[in-house]
Design a protein around this motif. Structure first.
Motif: not given
Length: 221
Positions: A58, A60-62, A65-67, A87, A89
């Motif tokens: 989460q 990392t997504e912040n 982005q979503r990946g 990760y 994306y």
């Protein structure tokens, strides 16, 4: 009855399919070998493979982005818990897509601290990056951007010795995320290359003033 042109192109088509299959198998073997070698390198420092941590995913997504998470390892560095995550994306300009590979490193803090993010500065960020906290070091202000809701807290964290440490480690970007200091880099992580980053991150943690941990920190059970 097959035409002469089709008969002539059939061997070429078969060769092309065989080449694609061989390339896919070769790439899969390369990835497995690279993963095996990385696990061996990580084991030398007592790090072990783990499932991707949902909290770190989460964070990392912040940051990006979503990946999709990749391999993750956990262990410790200088007595502090560490977790590393690959990760990927994808971004799109409406016509083409581009896949990005990054990695994040989380090193445990003595206490959970309010959010604070330090990133490299640039002319583009100065033009479109929004508000930036200005501190007493002009060299630091030129090199980094500070994102924090509390100027007093950020100034307490980024005292002269901390700014000096960051100018000595200009490649480091980081943020406080709960009870961890999180940093990131481009590409999949390479174990030997993580060690200087972890040393720089440990230096940041070592320079957090005791009163900041006392006044702003929260104990994590």
């Amino acid at each position: 009855m097959l035409s002469t042109s089709l008969l002539l192109s059939l061997p070429l088509l078969i060769a092309l399919i065989a080449a694609v299959i061989w390339l896919a198998v070769w790439r899969r073997r390369q990835l497995r070998e690279r993963s095996r070698q990385r696990a061996i390198a990580a084991a030398q420092y007592g790090w072990y493979p783990v499932p991707p941590n949902p909290w770190l995913m989460q964070v990392t997504e912040n940051l990006f982005q979503r990946g999709r998470p990749g391999e993750a390892f956990a262990g410790d560095y200088r007595g502090r818990g560490v977790c590393v995550l690959d990760y990927t994306y994808t971004t799109s300009n409406g016509k083409t897509q581009q896949q990005h590979a990054v990695h994040v490193v989380a090193l445990n803090l003595p206490a959970a601290l309010p959010p604070l993010t330090l990133t490299w500065d640039s002319g583009l960020k100065r033009a479109f990056g929004g508000r930036d906290l200005e501190l007493e070091s002009e060299a630091f202000n030129d090199a980094f951007r500070v994102a924090c809701a509390d100027d007093r807290y950020a100034s307490a964290v980024l005292h002269p010795r901390m700014m000096e440490w960051m100018l000595f480690n200009p490649g480091l970007e980081w943020q406080f995320a709960g009870n961890a200091l999180v940093s990131w880099g481009v590409g999949q992580f390479v174990v030997p290359e993580l060690l200087p980053r972890l040393e720089a991150m440990a230096g940041v943690i070592d320079r957090i003033p005791a009163f900041v941990l006392r006044d702003y920190g929260q104990t994590v059970s």
